[in-house]
Design a protein around this motif. Structure first.
Motif, PDB file in Angstrom:
ATOM      1  N   ARG A 241       0.809  -1.222   0.000  1.00  0.00           N
ATOM      2  CA  ARG A 241       0.000   0.000   0.000  1.00  0.00           C
ATOM      3  C   ARG A 241       0.840   1.269   0.000  1.00  0.00           C
ATOM      4  NH1 ARG A 241      -3.324   1.011   4.641  1.00  0.00           N
ATOM      5  NH2 ARG A 241      -1.462   1.318   5.877  1.00  0.00           N
ATOM      6  N   HIS A 242       2.174   1.131  -0.007  1.00  0.00           N
ATOM      7  CA  HIS A 242       3.033   2.312   0.049  1.00  0.00           C
ATOM      8  C   HIS A 242       3.873   2.476  -1.205  1.00  0.00           C
ATOM      9  CE1 HIS A 242       2.177   1.814   4.369  1.00  0.00           C
ATOM     10  NE2 HIS A 242       2.311   3.130   4.403  1.00  0.00           N
ATOM     11  N   MET A 248      -1.693  12.559  -4.956  1.00  0.00           N
ATOM     12  CA  MET A 248      -2.668  12.871  -3.916  1.00  0.00           C
ATOM     13  C   MET A 248      -3.643  13.942  -4.401  1.00  0.00           C
ATOM     14  SD  MET A 248      -2.190  13.190   0.219  1.00  0.00           S
ATOM     15  CE  MET A 248      -0.640  13.920   0.189  1.00  0.00           C
ATOM     16  N   VAL A 390      -8.217   7.818   2.758  1.00  0.00           N
ATOM     17  CA  VAL A 390      -8.325   9.274   2.884  1.00  0.00           C
ATOM     18  C   VAL A 390      -7.884   9.652   4.295  1.00  0.00           C
ATOM     19  CG1 VAL A 390      -9.988  11.186   3.137  1.00  0.00           C
ATOM     20  CG2 VAL A 390     -10.237   9.576   1.240  1.00  0.00           C
ATOM     21  N   GLY A 392      -7.783  13.345   6.642  1.00  0.00           N
ATOM     22  CA  GLY A 392      -8.080  14.777   6.602  1.00  0.00           C
ATOM     23  C   GLY A 392      -8.332  15.329   7.983  1.00  0.00           C
ATOM     24  N   ARG A 395      -8.390  22.362  10.332  1.00  0.00           N
ATOM     25  CA  ARG A 395      -7.058  22.919  10.615  1.00  0.00           C
ATOM     26  C   ARG A 395      -7.149  23.850  11.813  1.00  0.00           C
ATOM     27  NH1 ARG A 395      -5.962  18.893   7.178  1.00  0.00           N
ATOM     28  NH2 ARG A 395      -6.273  19.431   4.985  1.00  0.00           N
ATOM     29  N   LEU A 435      -6.658  12.396  -0.488  1.00  0.00           N
ATOM     30  CA  LEU A 435      -6.997  11.054  -0.957  1.00  0.00           C
ATOM     31  C   LEU A 435      -5.767  10.477  -1.633  1.00  0.00           C
ATOM     32  CD1 LEU A 435      -8.975   8.753  -2.071  1.00  0.00           C
ATOM     33  CD2 LEU A 435      -9.125  10.196  -4.107  1.00  0.00           C
ATOM     34  N   ILE A 450      -0.176  -1.955  -4.830  1.00  0.00           N
ATOM     35  CA  ILE A 450      -0.226  -0.567  -5.301  1.00  0.00           C
ATOM     36  C   ILE A 450       0.774  -0.308  -6.428  1.00  0.00           C
ATOM     37  CG2 ILE A 450       1.445   0.334  -3.620  1.00  0.00           C
ATOM     38  CD1 ILE A 450      -0.633   2.673  -3.168  1.00  0.00           C
TER      39      ILE A 450
HETATM   40  O1  4AD Z   1      -2.766  10.786   5.781  1.00  0.00           O
HETATM   41  P1  4AD Z   1      -1.796  11.588   4.964  1.00  0.00           P
HETATM   42  O2  4AD Z   1      -0.365  11.529   5.353  1.00  0.00           O
HETATM   43  O3  4AD Z   1      -2.352  13.070   4.988  1.00  0.00           O
HETATM   44  C1  4AD Z   1      -1.764  14.159   4.446  1.00  0.00           C
HETATM   45  O4  4AD Z   1      -0.746  14.164   3.788  1.00  0.00           O
HETATM   46  C2  4AD Z   1      -2.587  15.403   4.601  1.00  0.00           C
HETATM   47  N1  4AD Z   1      -1.696  16.567   4.442  1.00  0.00           N
HETATM   48  C3  4AD Z   1      -3.699  15.394   3.597  1.00  0.00           C
HETATM   49  C4  4AD Z   1      -4.595  16.614   3.712  1.00  0.00           C
HETATM   50  O5  4AD Z   1      -5.301  16.721   4.695  1.00  0.00           O
HETATM   51  N2  4AD Z   1      -4.592  17.470   2.716  1.00  0.00           N
HETATM   52  O6  4AD Z   1      -1.901  11.145   3.447  1.00  0.00           O
HETATM   53  C5  4AD Z   1      -3.143  11.218   2.779  1.00  0.00           C
HETATM   54  C6  4AD Z   1      -3.411   9.939   2.025  1.00  0.00           C
HETATM   55  C7  4AD Z   1      -3.493   8.707   2.909  1.00  0.00           C
HETATM   56  O7  4AD Z   1      -4.787   8.570   3.456  1.00  0.00           O
HETATM   57  C8  4AD Z   1      -3.172   7.606   1.932  1.00  0.00           C
HETATM   58  O8  4AD Z   1      -4.319   7.252   1.174  1.00  0.00           O
HETATM   59  C9  4AD Z   1      -2.193   8.261   0.988  1.00  0.00           C
HETATM   60  O9  4AD Z   1      -2.336   9.663   1.135  1.00  0.00           O
HETATM   61  N3  4AD Z   1      -0.805   7.898   1.275  1.00  0.00           N
HETATM   62  C10 4AD Z   1      -0.068   7.087   0.514  1.00  0.00           C
HETATM   63  N4  4AD Z   1      -0.347   6.439  -0.623  1.00  0.00           N
HETATM   64  C11 4AD Z   1       0.631   5.684  -1.165  1.00  0.00           C
HETATM   65  N5  4AD Z   1       1.869   5.555  -0.656  1.00  0.00           N
HETATM   66  C12 4AD Z   1       2.213   6.207   0.475  1.00  0.00           C
HETATM   67  N6  4AD Z   1       3.455   6.093   0.966  1.00  0.00           N
HETATM   68  C13 4AD Z   1       1.215   7.013   1.120  1.00  0.00           C
HETATM   69  N7  4AD Z   1       1.202   7.782   2.223  1.00  0.00           N
HETATM   70  C14 4AD Z   1      -0.027   8.319   2.296  1.00  0.00           C
END
Ligand code: 4AD
Ligand code: MG
Length: 465
Positions: A241-242, A248, A390, A392, A395, A435, A450
């Protein structure tokens, strides 16, 4: 005239018209009667079109009988109704022009048999030609177009946030450095530290982990914005998944609270899934047949039901009392592991679930504190088979609370001067989410890794092509 395979198969070309189709041979079959049937694909849709080629063509024995999988060609002929089952139309060829033969067909890496996904990853430059990668990339495109349409129809503005940045938007330290310094001969300060003043930007710079902070500046002016672009994480997670480079989608909305953006995310996901079910029925039928038999029913269920919302605190209680043995124990205040997220989405709810109000100590510095002093107005959406799709939050728009949080975390307010300005000059409540685009593509197609839903995956020890 030149037409696509999709034009022919969808009946957009009248029977009797002479057309030219250009593409690649998927298979060739010859009948005893001296007729060859060539399946040609050009990527415009899942199915190939069949060209019927008779041995009266001048290059029949010299070329047509040598066509193998992967050869490129242009076939001109008449569109006719097909007698064979499986397709409504086919092409009765009058000329076959070979554009490129496949050298040494016996060793062609994409020979027409079922290859493992690992094998295809090792041939990322050729896997685009396979059924499975073609279907994934058409669905991926459909989802991306639907996302832009969704936000456009609702009055959101697409803001291009920078890829090179000086800030760690998540504060998690998973940054790739961008530098033009000579690694072997780095200029040092008098104190013996690396002198980034001499670097290209005059300071340390990185690839962005999230466009959120920049999107906030525009939300606090244009009210409703989103970014959609590549993001980078030097996270050493070798999982399905990473990715180190992933895309994004990040809407940011002024005057919105946590529930507003939870519903925005739900509406967006449903809109995208509906688009795929109607526009890419051909590819989805393939995923149902080859990858996951229940994928279509699962998606139909998602679009026709409300998402279940749950507080983190309630989720912890459910996990503690469900009787299931987890590898990692659950207690209030710890981050949920993938196994916990999957239990909630797959076994407890059986559909995507919105988890809200997490302990503040496991979440990012910018999240808005709740009145209980323990939690923040954060939400994650967890999807069956994937986990977090997702993430979020609302803030922290109150300057005093924000500064307090920075101090607690030992962060330097000077690094966030511009971000604090948004709170100093006409601050407003605002919220947004991110997302993970590839996680959405995985979820919608049923693809389990992925790395198979992005054209050229980047992961630890893997940046080929
Ligand atoms: O939960 P994350 O880290 O949130 C943020 O980056 C916030 N700044 C977003 C925001 O509120 N605007 O990352 C958001 C999403 C995760 O839920 C996941 O779906 C995906 O990004 N994600 C990844 N997808 C693939 N590979 C990775 N290494 C990922 N890390 C996060
Ligand atoms: Mg997250």
């Amino acid at each position: 005239s030149f037409v696509t395979v999709s034009d022919v198969l969808a009946g957009k070309v009248s029977v009797g018209t002479t057309v030219t189709v250009r593409g690649w041979v998927r298979t060739r079959r010859d009948s005893k009667a001296g007729i060859s049937f060539i399946n040609i694909h050009d990527g415009s849709c899942f199915d190939p079109v069949q060209a019927v080629v008779e041995n009266s063509l001048p290059n029949y024995s010299s070329e047509v009988l040598h066509l193998t999988t992967g050869c490129s060609l242009a076939v001109t002929g008449t569109v006719v109704e097909s007698a064979g089952k499986g397709q409504a139309f086919e092409i009765q060829a009058t000329t076959v022009e070979v554009l490129g033969f496949v050298e040494d067909p016996d060793t062609y890496p994409m020979a027409p048999k079922r290859h493992s996904m690992e094998y295809l990853r090792e041939h990322a430059h050729l896997r685009a030609r396979t059924n499975v990668t073609g279907a994934v990339m058409r669905v991926r495109n459909c989802l991306a177009q639907a996302i832009h349409r969704f936000f456009h129809e609702r009055g959101y503005f697409w803001v291009a946030t920078p890829i090179i940045t000086a800030s760690d938007a998540e504060g998690a330290g998973e940054l790739f450095r961008v530098s033009t310094l000579d690694l072997l001969n780095v200029p040092k300060t008098e104190q013996g530290e690396v002198d980034f003043k001499q670097d290209f930007f005059g300071k340390e710079a990185f690839l962005t982990v999230s466009g959120q902070l920049n999107a906030e500046t525009y939300a606090c002016a244009l009210s409703k914005v989103y970014t959609f672009g590549p993001t980078f994480r030097a996270e050493n997670s070798n999982t399905s998944r990473h990715l180190a480079e992933f895309w994004m989608v990040e809407p940011e909305v002024a005057f919105a609270d946590l529930n507003d953006i939870a519903h925005l995310a739900e509406d967006m996901l449903k809109y995208c899934i509906n688009a795929v079910l109607t526009e890419r029925a051909d590819d989805m039928a393939f995923f149902a047949q080859r990858i996951d038999p229940t994928v279509i029913e699962r998606l139909q269920h998602v679009v026709s039901n409300d998402f279940v919302h749950m507080d983190y605190t309630d989720a912890v209680e459910i996990l503690q009392n469900c009787g299931k043995k987890f590898e990692y124990p659950v207690s209030w205040g710890t981050d949920l592991q993938s196994e916990h997220e999957r239990y909630l989405a797959e076994e407890h709810v059986g559909a995507p679930v919105v988890l809200k109000n997490y302990p503040r100590d496991i979440k990012a510095f910018y999240m808005r504190q709740n009145d209980d002093g323990k939690t923040v107005a954060a939400m994650d959406i967890l999807a069956p088979g994937i986990g977090e799709i997702v993430g979020g939050s609302a803030r922290e728009e109150r300057l005093d609370k924000f500064d307090q949080r920075l101090a607690e975390l030992g962060m330097d307010p000077e690094d966030y001067g511009w971000y604090r300005d948004l709170r100093r000059y006409g601050t407003v409540p605002h919220a947004g989410f991110g997302l993970g685009f590839e996680r959405l593509v995985s979820y919608v197609t049923g693809m389990t890794n992925i790395r198979d839903v992005i054209p050229f995956p980047r992961a630890p020890k893997s940046a080929d092509f």
